[in-house]
Design an enzyme around this catalytic site. Sequence first.
Site, mmCIF file in Angstrom:
data_model
loop_
_atom_site.group_PDB
_atom_site.id
_atom_site.type_symbol
_atom_site.label_atom_id
_atom_site.label_comp_id
_atom_site.label_asym_id
_atom_site.label_seq_id
_atom_site.Cartn_x
_atom_site.Cartn_y
_atom_site.Cartn_z
ATOM 1 N N THR A 1 0.877 -1.167 0.000
ATOM 2 C CA THR A 1 0.000 0.000 0.000
ATOM 3 C C THR A 1 0.920 1.224 0.000
ATOM 4 O O THR A 1 2.052 1.137 0.494
ATOM 5 C CB THR A 1 -0.903 0.034 1.252
ATOM 6 O OG1 THR A 1 -0.060 0.092 2.402
ATOM 7 C CG2 THR A 1 -1.772 -1.192 1.351
ATOM 8 N N GLU B 1 -5.598 -3.652 -1.272
ATOM 9 C CA GLU B 1 -6.080 -4.839 -0.555
ATOM 10 C C GLU B 1 -7.161 -5.593 -1.325
ATOM 11 O O GLU B 1 -7.557 -6.691 -0.944
ATOM 12 C CB GLU B 1 -6.645 -4.419 0.811
ATOM 13 C CG GLU B 1 -5.602 -4.004 1.831
ATOM 14 C CD GLU B 1 -5.238 -2.519 1.776
ATOM 15 O OE1 GLU B 1 -5.470 -1.887 0.729
ATOM 16 O OE2 GLU B 1 -4.736 -1.997 2.787
ATOM 17 N N LYS C 1 -15.078 16.450 10.862
ATOM 18 C CA LYS C 1 -16.066 16.232 11.930
ATOM 19 C C LYS C 1 -16.373 17.567 12.597
ATOM 20 O O LYS C 1 -15.594 18.059 13.396
ATOM 21 C CB LYS C 1 -15.543 15.214 12.922
ATOM 22 C CG LYS C 1 -15.343 13.870 12.249
ATOM 23 C CD LYS C 1 -14.888 12.780 13.183
ATOM 24 C CE LYS C 1 -14.785 11.480 12.397
ATOM 25 N NZ LYS C 1 -13.454 10.964 12.225
ATOM 26 N N TRP D 1 -20.815 15.149 10.054
ATOM 27 C CA TRP D 1 -19.699 14.869 9.152
ATOM 28 C C TRP D 1 -19.840 15.657 7.860
ATOM 29 O O TRP D 1 -20.920 15.712 7.270
ATOM 30 C CB TRP D 1 -19.648 13.376 8.806
ATOM 31 C CG TRP D 1 -19.131 12.531 9.937
ATOM 32 C CD1 TRP D 1 -18.994 12.923 11.238
ATOM 33 C CD2 TRP D 1 -18.706 11.181 9.871
ATOM 34 N NE1 TRP D 1 -18.503 11.886 11.981
ATOM 35 C CE2 TRP D 1 -18.313 10.801 11.176
ATOM 36 C CE3 TRP D 1 -18.611 10.245 8.840
ATOM 37 C CZ2 TRP D 1 -17.835 9.537 11.472
ATOM 38 C CZ3 TRP D 1 -18.143 8.988 9.135
ATOM 39 C CH2 TRP D 1 -17.750 8.627 10.436
HETATM 40 P P1 ADP Z 1 -3.361 3.876 -0.434
HETATM 41 O O1 ADP Z 1 -4.457 3.428 0.483
HETATM 42 O O2 ADP Z 1 -2.034 3.561 0.126
HETATM 43 O O3 ADP Z 1 -3.529 5.274 -0.976
HETATM 44 P P2 ADP Z 1 -4.632 2.500 -2.602
HETATM 45 O O4 ADP Z 1 -4.224 2.826 -3.965
HETATM 46 O O5 ADP Z 1 -4.897 1.111 -2.247
HETATM 47 O O6 ADP Z 1 -3.464 2.991 -1.717
HETATM 48 O O7 ADP Z 1 -5.845 3.438 -2.219
HETATM 49 C C1 ADP Z 1 -7.112 2.974 -1.883
HETATM 50 C C2 ADP Z 1 -7.974 4.123 -1.451
HETATM 51 O O8 ADP Z 1 -8.094 5.099 -2.484
HETATM 52 C C3 ADP Z 1 -9.388 3.733 -1.145
HETATM 53 O O9 ADP Z 1 -9.521 3.180 0.138
HETATM 54 C C4 ADP Z 1 -10.121 5.063 -1.292
HETATM 55 O O10 ADP Z 1 -9.992 5.864 -0.126
HETATM 56 C C5 ADP Z 1 -9.364 5.731 -2.395
HETATM 57 N N1 ADP Z 1 -10.095 5.534 -3.657
HETATM 58 C C6 ADP Z 1 -9.882 4.636 -4.618
HETATM 59 N N2 ADP Z 1 -10.742 4.776 -5.633
HETATM 60 C C7 ADP Z 1 -11.554 5.812 -5.297
HETATM 61 C C8 ADP Z 1 -12.674 6.453 -5.923
HETATM 62 N N3 ADP Z 1 -13.113 6.103 -7.117
HETATM 63 N N4 ADP Z 1 -13.255 7.473 -5.253
HETATM 64 C C9 ADP Z 1 -12.825 7.876 -4.039
HETATM 65 N N5 ADP Z 1 -11.774 7.313 -3.416
HETATM 66 C C10 ADP Z 1 -11.151 6.302 -4.019
#
Ligand code: ADP
Length: 547
Positions: free
Chosen positions: A186, A331, A444, A449
């Site tokens: 990640t 994940e 918050k 929210w």
């Molecule tokens: P990291 O968590 O390290 O940034 P990831 O690439 O796995 O790496 O990121 C996943 C996160 O990215 C998701 O949990 C979400 O918060 C955000 N995310 C992914 N796609 C979208 C989307 N279409 N809209 C909003 N948030 C998104």
Amino acid sequence: MLGLMQDVPLLVSSLIRHADRHHGDVEIVSRRVEGDIHRYTYRELHVRAKQLANALDALGISMSDRVATLAWNGYRHMELYYAVAGKGAVLHTINPRLTPEQIAWIANHAEDGCLFFDLTFLPIVEKVAPQLTRVKTFVALTDRAHMPAASTIPGLKCYEELLAAQDDEYVWPEFDEKVASSLCYTSGTTGNPKGVLYSHRSTLLHTFAITWPDVMNLSARDTILPVVPMFHVNAWGIPYAAALSGAKLVFPGPALDGKSLHELIESEKVTMSAGVPTVWQGLLNYMDQNKLEFSTMRRTIVGGAALPPAMLRTFEERYNVAAVHAWGMTELSPLGTLCAPRAKHAELSRDALYQMKAKQGRAVFGIDMKIVDPDGCELPWDGKAFGDLMVRGPWVVSEYFHDESGDPLLPDTDGVRWFPTGDVATIDADGYMQITDRSKDVIKSGGEWISSIEIENIALSHPAVAMAACIGVKHPKWDERPLLVVVRKPGSEVSRDELLHHYESKVAKWQLPDDVAFVDAIPVGATGKMLKNKLRDQFRDYRLPTI
Ligand code: ADP
């Protein structure tokens, strides 16, 4: 009683064998680090992947050994995808945009024994090599003519020479489909990077799932340009799904600027693409400034961060390209949901359709999802109630690689174990999920929210705004109040009051940002997403005018 069907394991090697036999003459085109355009076919890819598998054997790489890459999207990287996993080793794609310290930490944690890298990253590799305690072999992804004249890297090998020394006879071994095939960390925007170890089975199931019509809708008639890097969650699975479907692949290499992307899309007649919104913004700005069009591109998958409605409209109305919103995470291999309309949506007005398309979409078959309140009770699918988004499925992480921080899954009252995504979402009656925010980014204010994504999207619909981030700033009465941080488009003017006026009738009064801060740039991380934790640090002592 068990079924009486063949027990053929789901293996990554079956994809390249299939592509060779059924789509052997389909092209893979790459812009190389060396500067030129390279083209060959799936059949040639298979031949070279077999030579590479022999070379990996000769280097002493065995089952489950980790092989790291620091590489752009290109055919040599694709050869590594298939050769490393195909022989039963684990491909660890490292994000080169991380700091050298992070790269060294991740490579050591993964216990990478071998590192293949593009020439672009020679300075990084030279810097981190002394810290890479386990790496025995360093390989530059190039030919002899382009090898560095002198390098501090011990015993640096040349990729093309490694391959040339090998036979192309290689029988892909059969083994348990639950064996690990690749490893991604990640990006650590919300903590230490964690390793997600995919299996052949999870990869193949994800590949089947993303290919379907209501997901990425990939076919042998497509030409796909994945802008999303092969070091960012396996380019969202496209290198595998393209081989399954027989789509032509176009790899942009290191050139991700608007001009280079547009040229390649036009010259190779690209029909679909995929990437994060920040990259698309660069391409759209370039096209707008130069009055350019797309002649073959019909759709693009946008994910990794929220697709701003203003960008969705620009794609669809100005360029006649369907922008398809998707959500996922490392994940989840990464795809969880994708926003495709249902038959009944044909009746929707244009505005209502855009509202629907701005959602992150419906769960792909294989992914089960729900939203829960702080006590873990499931919330209704009414498009209003929002809660923590939980998922489960055969391509969702069950535990992190070599991680001591405890079980990442949470059992519900029936003992079913769910992965808490860290995202806050709503789900409507048709099953369309919409991310309100990351739980760490939500503002918050007095027990209520405020969605930072919603506030940012409104700012981005103002013509003078290039980038916008909304963060919570400490407030003595309300705990936190929203501050809007904005980068203006070059040559554009907009004042604080004009921007705040732009929110009128779009949000409730208490959701209005308390202030606007204009900055030259908003920090973005290694995967092109805004780094709100950095921004929060930067504005920690910011005094809102409402205090
Ligand atoms: P990291 O968590 O390290 O940034 P990831 O690439 O796995 O790496 O990121 C996943 C996160 O990215 C998701 O949990 C979400 O918060 C955000 N995310 C992914 N796609 C979208 C989307 N279409 N809209 C909003 N948030 C998104």
